[in-house]
Design a protein around this motif. Structure first.
Motif: not given
Length: 285
Positions: A150-159
């Motif tokens: 997973k790439d949580i950094a990308k996901t939270l930036r998307l949110r």
């Protein structure tokens, strides 16, 4: 200086609201979130070729869950087996179509989860106005699907980019039926996940849908999580709900609500009602 101040204020707000949002959203500090499992969707190996039937089943299950009295509902593509690590665009479109078709009938807080695909989950939530979501947002696991990284950094930036910072995210601490590619203790995993990734809540899963996590694992995660809400993700039943409530802050429930308790079946309103009657008794309602 201004940037630093804004960041500090936001962190403080996140820290202060860790527990209060559960009761605010669901009306109780021990919430039961019913799982609405969508039938196989276009592009899935076992799709039956009829989106109207998918929507009809979703409407029927929604009615049963709400009539039975659940506190919230999570809509998932449960029958998109085997799951894609990055889902096809048609999956996102199909899920948004289903949620749009049943939205006016939703009477409780709802979330949407595109299983295994965190970014698609955020996108569907943005499109549907979901209140919360649940997914494997962090970590790296090995199992039947291969390596899930997973790439949580990308996901939270998307949110952030989509302007849905109020979307509450339940992070799986472990993943169903998979091995975490990390030799640390679960207590340490929990602490660093909270520090690095800022979840609004955590979820502890069993080996697969319908199976409970070990109570010791649930206890370890809850103890390490402090004031952060921790939910049981699978295997919550009438005969163990009291024990689960003693440890955790709520549960996601799917298979026990289904006809004859079978994963493949639709929701049985009477099973939901019986379950929730026990929940109400435990909660003193």
């Amino acid at each position: 200086m201004c940037v630093k101040s804004n960041l500090t204020d936001e962190k403080k707000k996140w820290r202060d609201n860790k527990m209060t949002w559960i009761k605010t959203m669901f009306g109780t500090e021990k919430a039961i979130i019913g799982l609405l499992h969508l039938k196989a969707l276009p592009g899935d190996p076992f799709y039956e070729g009829d989106m109207k039937a998918v929507i009809k089943q979703a409407e029927t299950d929604l009615e049963a869950l709400q009539a039975g009295g659940v506190d919230g509902i999570l809509i998932t593509n449960e029958f998109s087996l085997p799951y894609e690590k990055k889902v096809s665009k048609v999956t996102v479109a199909a899920m948004a179509r289903v949620v749009g078709a049943i939205e006016k009938k939703l009477k409780v807080p709802y979330g949407v989860e595109v299983i295994y695909d965190a970014d698609a989950t955020i996108e569907v939530c943005a499109a549907t106005g979901a209140d919360f979501s649940r997914c494997v947002f962090t970590g790296a696991f090995a199992g039947d699907l291969g390596i899930v990284d997973k790439d949580i950094a990308k996901t939270l930036r998307l949110r952030r980019a989509l302007g849905i910072q109020d979307l509450k995210l339940f992070y799986f601490v472990n993943s169903e039926g998979e091995v975490y590619l990390n030799d640390r203790e679960w207590e340490d995993v929990t602490k660093t996940m909270i520090f690095n990734c800022h979840p609004e809540a955590l979820v502890v899963a069993g080996g697969m849908a319908g199976t409970s996590p070990e109570s010791t694992l649930l206890s370890k995660v809850k103890k390490s999580a402090g004031n952060l809400p921790v939910f049981c993700g699978t295997g919550c039943k009438t005969d163990n709900i009291r024990e689960i409530f003693e440890i955790s802050d709520g549960a996601f429930v799917g298979t026990p609500f289904k006809k004859e308790g079978e994963f493949e079946n639709g929701i049985d309103k009477n099973r939901v009602r019986t379950f929730m009657e026990k929940v109400h008794a435990i909660r003193g309602e």
